[in-house]
Enzyme design. Structure first.
Site, short mmCIF file in Angstrom:
data_model
loop_
_atom_site.label_atom_id
_atom_site.label_comp_id
_atom_site.label_asym_id
_atom_site.label_seq_id
_atom_site.Cartn_x
_atom_site.Cartn_y
_atom_site.Cartn_z
N LYS A 20 45.60 26.71 16.58
CA LYS A 20 46.09 25.36 16.89
C LYS A 20 47.60 25.29 16.83
CE LYS A 20 46.00 21.92 13.49
NZ LYS A 20 47.31 21.28 13.37
N ASN A 21 48.16 25.81 15.73
CA ASN A 21 49.60 25.63 15.53
C ASN A 21 50.45 26.51 16.45
OD1 ASN A 21 48.91 23.79 13.64
ND2 ASN A 21 49.57 24.98 11.86
N ARG A 90 51.15 14.19 14.58
CA ARG A 90 52.51 14.51 14.20
C ARG A 90 53.16 15.50 15.19
NH1 ARG A 90 56.18 14.83 10.20
NH2 ARG A 90 57.26 16.81 10.10
N CYS A 114 48.03 14.19 9.75
CA CYS A 114 47.40 14.18 8.43
C CYS A 114 48.29 13.49 7.40
CB CYS A 114 47.16 15.61 7.96
SG CYS A 114 45.62 16.28 8.52
N ARG A 119 56.41 13.70 5.11
CA ARG A 119 56.55 14.38 6.40
C ARG A 119 57.56 13.73 7.35
NH1 ARG A 119 50.86 16.61 8.41
NH2 ARG A 119 52.14 18.38 8.98
N PRO A 120 58.82 13.64 6.92
CA PRO A 120 59.83 13.08 7.81
C PRO A 120 60.18 14.04 8.95
CG PRO A 120 60.82 13.87 5.77
CD PRO A 120 59.35 14.10 5.65
N ILE A 121 60.99 13.57 9.92
CA ILE A 121 61.42 14.46 11.01
C ILE A 121 62.95 14.52 11.08
CG2 ILE A 121 59.33 14.34 12.44
CD1 ILE A 121 60.86 12.28 14.20
N ASP A 122 63.59 14.29 9.92
CA ASP A 122 65.06 14.27 9.91
C ASP A 122 65.69 15.59 10.38
OD1 ASP A 122 63.88 15.15 7.57
OD2 ASP A 122 65.57 14.64 6.29
N ASP A 307 48.27 25.22 4.16
CA ASP A 307 47.07 24.78 4.86
C ASP A 307 45.79 25.40 4.28
OD1 ASP A 307 48.59 23.20 6.47
OD2 ASP A 307 48.45 24.44 8.25
N VAL A 329 55.07 22.88 -0.73
CA VAL A 329 55.47 22.48 0.63
C VAL A 329 55.37 20.96 0.83
CG1 VAL A 329 55.08 22.82 3.11
CG2 VAL A 329 54.77 24.74 1.52
N ARG A 399 40.13 17.86 14.60
CA ARG A 399 41.54 18.05 14.97
C ARG A 399 41.90 19.54 14.95
NH1 ARG A 399 45.31 16.21 11.27
NH2 ARG A 399 46.62 17.28 12.76
#
Ligand code: UD1
Length: 420
Positions: A20-21, A90, A114, A119-122, A307, A329, A399
């Site tokens: 998936k990733n 995400r 999830c 889980r920011p995207i800065d 994960d 993490v 998912r």
């Protein structure tokens, strides 16, 4: 809803689905070219269906038959990633870099996915700003614009997988050279770099964590076979560690599973790698005892994958000793650990650390999946419970797993599913 009758050892062979990733960023990258890109060994999971829907919304042609995905972004017409789809995934943030590069503009919202921490995207936004993008951010909606992205030098404060991917995709067609420091080194990053190179991108250094990208004028469509999913492979090995038995996994390169295999050996599993090297290898595992306690710290690759934390923790809930899991993490990834109490597990949480005292068998439980991998963890616990457990799932498992019930049944687990 899954009904699992526990205490049945697992036996059999399974070929794992594509990763998936790895697929999601390659789907995003296909936006950078005109013509038909073909990706094979693609898992039929809802995150892939959703990404395909987003690409179609943007004007791309997407065909997905069996495990073959064809994407043609020649007709790209949109630059808005709708709030509805973004809220569900995400990974939609992976479209920021490629869309900005190809269309010069993106409108989007903060992503969902999830619920396993803030889980920011800065870092994603900062690296794009460093490449010349102007980003308006009102905390919900994001509008990014760039006439032409420019090469830069950028150090990630943390080796974020998604931010590294976004930066690579943005830098491929930028003017000049981009140097990215403290990059993630996950196998999926290696695969994205090879994929981009096969499109004509000039990228080097990804194994060292410092990546240099020399921007090129144009990228070309390519075809690619996706690597096997290391997290799915780890899940099925964990299932057999909890249930006992003997299984064989194919379709994934054991090299990307070094830490999980080390942990399984410490638990007392016999692991044998046979056949060819690389993705054609066979990973055999025999588990004839209750898993011994382990100490695991999650971390960026090559560390133990976050994960697989909840899934391995579920194995130890039915182990023979005391285990300690430190999550480095994400700050809120112990929801599954808490839900293991429904199976009689002895888990105590101390900030970023979970202490588990194994007991066997676990008791049958009724629980709801908290997130994708947490859902798999509950199924693993149910395999070691003395009786019938019921696990309800509102779509988290689909998912990331094509059909986890089918796969575990193939290995001999007693699992029934109904739609309720
Ligand atoms: C990817 C994987 C996910 C895996 C994770 C870590 C995909 C589609 N998903 O997620 O399965 O759990 O890597 O291996 O590949 N962070 C920030 N700011 C940012 C970006 C990240 O603070 O801009 C933090 C996150 O909150 C988290 C840590 O960095 O604590 C790691 O996140 P990251 O590596 O970015 O994970 P994802 O790419 O989202």
């Amino acid at each position: 809803m899954f009904k699992v009758q526990g205490l049945k050892p697992l036996h059999g062979k399974i070929k794992v689905q594509g990763a998936k990733n790895a697929v999601l960023p390659m789907m995003a990258v296909s936006l950078l070219t005109e013509g038909r890109t073909e990706i094979r060994n693609v898992p039929r999971i809802s995150d892939v269906f959703l990404m395909a829907e987003i690409l179609r919304d943007l004007g791309c042609q997407v065909m997905f038959q069996d495990d073959v995905l064809e994407i043609d972004a020649s007709g790209l017409s949109g630059t808005v990633i709708s709030e509805k789809t973004v809220g569900k995934m995400r990974s939609s943030s992976l479209l920021l870099g490629p869309l900005l590069s190809r269309a010069g503009e993106v409108t989007t919202w903060y992503p969902g996915g999830c619920v396993i921490g803030k889980r920011p995207i800065d870092f994603h936004l900062d690296v794009l700003r460093a490449m010349g993008a102007e980003i308006l951010d009102d905390g919900g909606m994001l509008i990014a614009k760039a006439k032409k992205l420019c090469g830069t030098t950028f150090r990630f404060p943390y080796p974020s997988v998604g931010a590294t991917e976004n930066a690579l995709m943005a830098a491929a067609l930028a003017s000049g050279t981009t140097k990215l420091l403290n990059c993630a080194r996950e196998p999926e990053i290696m695969e994205l770099c090879s994929f981009l190179r096969s499109m004509g991108a000039k990228i080097s250094g990804e194994r060292t964590g410092t990546i240099t990208v020399d921007g090129v004028e144009k990228l070309f469509p390519t075809d690619h076979v996706t690597a096997g999913d290391r997290i799915c492979a780890g899940t099925y090995l964990a299932a057999a560690a909890a249930a006992g038995g003997e299984i064989e996994i194919t379709g994934v390169d054991p090299v990307v599973l070094v830490e999980p295999l080390k942990a399984l050996r410490k638990m007392g599993a016999g692991i044998r790698i046979s056949g060819a090297t690389g993705p054609k290898a066979r990973i055999g595992m025999v588990m004839e005892r209750r898993p011994a306690g382990v100490e695991i710290d999650t971390g960026p690759y090559p560390g133990f994958p976050t994960d697989l934390q909840s899934v391995f923790l579920a194995v130890e809930a039915a182990g023979s000793g005391e285990s300690r899991f430190k999550e480095t993490v994400y700050e809120a990834r112990f929801e599954a650990a808490m839900r293991l109490a429904a199976f009689g597990a002895d888990v105590s949480l101390h900030k970023d650390t979970a202490i588990i005292r194994g007991r066997y068998p676990l008791v049958p439980g009724i629980a709801e999946t908290p997130d994708l991998r947490g859902g798999a963890a509950l199924l693993v616990a149910a395999l070691a419970a003395d009786g019938l457990s019921v696990i309800s799932d509102s779509g988290h498992l689909k998912r990331g797993y094509e059909d986890i019930g089918r796969d575990l049944r193939k290995l001999g687990a007693d699992i029934e599913e109904d739609e309720l």
